[in-house]
Write an enzyme that holds these catalytic residues in place. Structure first.
Site, PDB file in Angstrom:
ATOM      1  N   THR A 237      27.123  28.553  38.503  1.00  0.00           N
ATOM      2  CA  THR A 237      26.164  27.710  39.369  1.00  0.00           C
ATOM      3  C   THR A 237      25.972  28.431  40.767  1.00  0.00           C
ATOM      4  O   THR A 237      26.896  29.035  41.241  1.00  0.00           O
ATOM      5  CB  THR A 237      26.686  26.357  39.761  1.00  0.00           C
ATOM      6  OG1 THR A 237      26.881  25.658  38.529  1.00  0.00           O
ATOM      7  CG2 THR A 237      25.811  25.565  40.733  1.00  0.00           C
ATOM      8  N   CYS A 325      46.522  52.351  56.310  1.00  0.00           N
ATOM      9  CA  CYS A 325      48.046  52.447  56.030  1.00  0.00           C
ATOM     10  C   CYS A 325      48.454  52.017  54.992  1.00  0.00           C
ATOM     11  O   CYS A 325      48.184  51.101  54.363  1.00  0.00           O
ATOM     12  CB  CYS A 325      48.611  51.277  56.966  1.00  0.00           C
ATOM     13  SG  CYS A 325      50.241  51.330  57.187  1.00  0.00           S
TER      14      CYS A 325
END
Ligand code: PLP
Length: 386
Positions: A237, A325
């Site tokens: 949908t 990182c």
């Protein structure tokens, strides 16, 4: 001036007020399902058709060539995986070393499933090795996926030339244009591009909606299976408010594209020149001749991008760094590594990405703050000796 100076528009953008106004009724009273038979749902269907036409207008293609998806990542996955399903005898995918993870991670998984992945190299300016590309177009290649513009450096690839080379070999060409749509004018009906990905939240629509252009006649197996939405090409949908929002955002992008390539470009150039002038040991990464109008990626030698970002954050300035990182250490991005940017510079790279909402006053404020930040961090840097 705003409290927040937002120069991280390649990460995401502010939702335009006009876009919010257009989508709001569909979050509230107009909640019908566009697949319903009744007119309450039907009126929503009409709005989706309007959004499709608006997206198609910005891209210069037919409305029926647009499939709505949930994001740029889904569009990239759908294009690559959906094409491979249609040509099972071909087992090679051609892409570049500097793609977004939406493409690269997909390719890495395909590699684990037995596909051969060829990643075309780039030079120091981030320009694609066109000879390697030409040599790699073998009969085993099912799809070539090359981004239109790089999200980190803004480098623009020659997609028209690449598409022509790929088409001449009868291979499908997909381009991830998530960063290019709305910033560069395009007319897909005239270009040798079979599929193109876009994303709503990069052009002032909300997150959670994207699009995939599929040129008429291009074979594509659906990625998401279920109902008959999107003419059976993408089940589920619809994200009705999101789709309506992206349609409006494309409309606005079309009206502002001139501004993007003049005023926003000038602001970016002013920012870049100001920083280069006031901060010694700084340099621009990427192909400055072929670049998105809103992006600059600048390396500051011997200091860390994260530290710069934290200090800029104190002044309300939002930008991005070119390192991430990973397991406790800062790794320069795969894009800067592919370009061979020296370690000491790649670590200290910052991306500023502007939008039509930025002002000259904001640009001057950032320039003013940049050199004290850089000088302070250099004083603290273990790599700099007096
Ligand atoms: N491709 C590129 C070039 C991008 O910059 C991004 C997002 O940063 C994506 C794909 C993923 O788009 P989305 O966030 O809509 O999944």
């Amino acid at each position: 001036m705003n409290d927040v100076i937002y120069m991280d528009n390649n990460a995401t953008t502010m939702v335009a007020e006009e876009v919010i106004a257009e989508m709001t009724p569909y979050l509230g009273r107009l909640y019908g399902n566009p697949s319903s038979m009744h007119s309450f749902g039907g009126q929503v269907g009409g709005k989706i058709a309007q959004a499709r036409a608006r997206v198609a207008k910005l891209l210069g293609c037919l409305p029926e060539e647009i499939i709505f998806t949930s994001c740029g990542t889904e569009s990239d996955n759908a294009a690559i995986r959906g094409t491979l399903e249609t040509i099972p005898q071909r087992r090679t995918v051609l892409t570049t070393r500097v793609e977004h993870p939406a493409v690269l991670s997909t390719c890495r998984q395909l590699e684990r499933h037995g596909y051969a992945i060829v990643e075309i190299a780039v030079d120091k300016q981030g320009r694609l090795d066109m000879d390697q590309l030409a040599d790699s177009l073998t009969d085993d290649v099912a799809i070539v996926s090359v981004m239109w513009a790089n999200n980190e450096t803004g480098t623009v690839f020659p997609v028209e030339q690449i598409g022509a080379m790929v088409r001449a070999r009868g291979i499908v060409f997909h381009t991830d244009a998530v960063q290019a749509v709305g910033k560069l004018p395009m007319k897909l009906s005239d270009l040798p591009i079979d599929m193109l990905s876009l994303s709503g939240h990069k052009l002032h629509a909300p997150k959670g909606v994207g699009g995939l252009y599929v040129r008429k006649g291009t074979r594509l197996s659906p990625f998401m299976l279920g109902g008959h939405q999107e003419s059976g090409r993408r089940a589920g949908t619809e994200n009705v408010p999101g789709i309506i929002a992206m349609g409006k955002a494309c409309d606005l992008a079309g009206a502002n594209i001139e501004d993007e390539n003049t005023r926003v470009r000038q602001l970016r150039d002013r920012l870049e020149a100001g920083i280069l002038q006031t901060c010694p040991g700084s340099m621009v990464n990427g192909d400055t001749e072929n670049r998105l109008p809103n992006t600059t990626n600048i390396s500051f030698e011997y200091i860390e991008g994260e530290a710069i970002l934290l200090m800029l954050n104190r002044f309300g300035i939002c930008a991005s760094s070119g390192s991430a990182c990973t397991s406790g250490s800062l790794e320069p991005s795969h894009v800067l590594r592919a370009m061979g940017v020296p370690f000491t510079a790649a670590h200290g790279s910052i991306r500023f990405s502007l939008s039509r909402y930025n002002t000259e006053e904001e640009v001057d404020f950032v320039i003013e703050k940049m050199s004290p930040v850089v000088n302070r961090l250099r004083e603290l840097s273990p790599f700099v000796t007096a």
